[in-house]
Design a protein around this motif. Structure first.
Motif, PDB file in Angstrom:
ATOM      1  N   PHE A  50       1.195  -1.224  -0.082  1.00 43.68           N
ATOM      2  CA  PHE A  50      -0.395   0.121  -0.284  1.00 43.68           C
ATOM      3  C   PHE A  50       0.981   0.874   0.040  1.00 43.68           C
ATOM      4  O   PHE A  50       1.110   2.235  -0.671  1.00 43.68           O
ATOM      5  N   GLU A  51       1.727   1.018   0.645  1.00 51.36           N
ATOM      6  CA  GLU A  51       3.111   2.329   0.634  1.00 51.36           C
ATOM      7  C   GLU A  51       3.830   2.555  -0.396  1.00 51.36           C
ATOM      8  O   GLU A  51       4.244   3.637  -1.470  1.00 51.36           O
ATOM      9  N   ARG A  52       3.708   1.333  -1.272  1.00 54.60           N
ATOM     10  CA  ARG A  52       4.626   1.518  -2.290  1.00 54.60           C
ATOM     11  C   ARG A  52       3.750   2.129  -3.944  1.00 54.60           C
ATOM     12  O   ARG A  52       3.881   2.644  -4.149  1.00 54.60           O
ATOM     13  N   LEU A  55       2.663   6.135  -2.818  1.00 53.50           N
ATOM     14  CA  LEU A  55       3.804   6.929  -2.899  1.00 53.50           C
ATOM     15  C   LEU A  55       4.429   6.997  -4.856  1.00 53.50           C
ATOM     16  O   LEU A  55       4.625   8.408  -5.720  1.00 53.50           O
ATOM     17  N   GLU A  56       3.836   5.648  -5.855  1.00 50.36           N
ATOM     18  CA  GLU A  56       4.646   5.590  -7.368  1.00 50.36           C
ATOM     19  C   GLU A  56       3.124   6.955  -7.464  1.00 50.36           C
ATOM     20  O   GLU A  56       3.465   7.145  -8.251  1.00 50.36           O
ATOM     21  N   GLY A  57       2.415   6.748  -6.817  1.00 49.55           N
ATOM     22  CA  GLY A  57       0.943   7.128  -7.169  1.00 49.55           C
ATOM     23  C   GLY A  57       1.292   9.031  -6.998  1.00 49.55           C
ATOM     24  O   GLY A  57       1.470   9.758  -8.450  1.00 49.55           O
ATOM     25  N   PHE A  58       1.761   9.080  -6.405  1.00 45.96           N
ATOM     26  CA  PHE A  58       2.687  10.247  -5.670  1.00 45.96           C
ATOM     27  C   PHE A  58       4.055  11.125  -6.653  1.00 45.96           C
ATOM     28  O   PHE A  58       4.332  12.266  -6.885  1.00 45.96           O
ATOM     29  N   HIS A 178       3.243  -0.215 -13.459  1.00 46.25           N
ATOM     30  CA  HIS A 178       4.991  -0.908 -14.027  1.00 46.25           C
ATOM     31  C   HIS A 178       6.088  -0.939 -13.377  1.00 46.25           C
ATOM     32  O   HIS A 178       6.931  -1.570 -12.967  1.00 46.25           O
ATOM     33  N   ALA A 179       6.068   1.172 -12.601  1.00 47.67           N
ATOM     34  CA  ALA A 179       7.147   1.190 -12.311  1.00 47.67           C
ATOM     35  C   ALA A 179       6.968   0.783 -10.405  1.00 47.67           C
ATOM     36  O   ALA A 179       8.090   0.487 -10.287  1.00 47.67           O
TER      37      ALA A 179
END
Length: 207
Positions: A50-52, A55-58, A178-179
């Protein structure tokens, strides 16, 4: 110091420590440490994913270094990304986050993170976020020798993006997913000559 030719071609750069890394991880000490110890290693727990995901969204539209430098501030602002806590955020929390200069103050991304926390909780009835995301692990992984050979999307990331959106998640486009898959070991896009290739234990160094 990185050799100019290596940096220009996008192949591995050999550092002063004798270790080969991609150009993006060869200059800034924070990125180098992240690459050497964390990027591409499996993340299989709900809170961690959930954190990843958040953070990928931000990171969308920004550099990963921008996010990495603020990660501890993000963790403090979002209560260590505990889904149950974040899903219960109120309007006061939203205003608090929008006033927090230590993070990225983007209302849409903040609201998406709160909504994604609720969607994460809902997924527990189907086995949970970790199992859901890992179920999109493809049968093969890229084997790039240069940065130019690394794809930015894949059939798997497109499918994961669509599936998460159907479950109520936002800011989970194919490139972002993908990231996420690269960062959490679901695929291995370390350059073949990198000292980190195959380090996740999920994929062999090469097929």
């Amino acid at each position: 110091m990185a050799e100019t030719a290596e940096a220009e071609t996008g192949s591995v750069v050999t550092g002063e420590d004798g270790l080969a890394r991609p150009p993006w991880a060869a200059v800034d000490p924070l990125l180098q440490r992240y690459y050497d110890t964390e990027w591409g290693m499996p993340v299989r727990d709900e809170r961690g994913l959930f954190e990843r995901l958040a953070l990928e969204g931000f990171q969308s539209g920004l550099s990963w270094l921008t996010i990495l430098r603020r990660r501890e501030a993000f963790r403090a602002a979002f209560c260590n990304f505990e889904p149950d806590t974040v899903a219960a955020f109120t309007q006061n929390d939203i205003e608090r986050l929008l006033a927090d200069s230590a993070i990225i103050r983007n209302r849409a991304k903040i609201l998406a993170t709160i909504g994604n926390a609720a969607a994460t909780i809902a997924l527990r009835a189907e086995g949970g976020l970790a199992d859901f995301i890992w179920s999109f692990k493809p049968p093969t992984t890229p084997e790039p020798r240069t940065i130019a050979e690394i794809p930015t999307t894949s059939d798997a990331s497109i499918a994961l993006s669509k599936a998460l959106r159907k479950k109520g998640f936002a800011f989970v486009g194919p490139t972002t997913m993908h990231a996420l898959m690269e960062a959490t070991g679901i695929i291995d896009t370390h350059l073949l000559d990198s000292h980190r290739r195959g380090s996740s234990g999920v994929w062999p160094r090469s097929s």
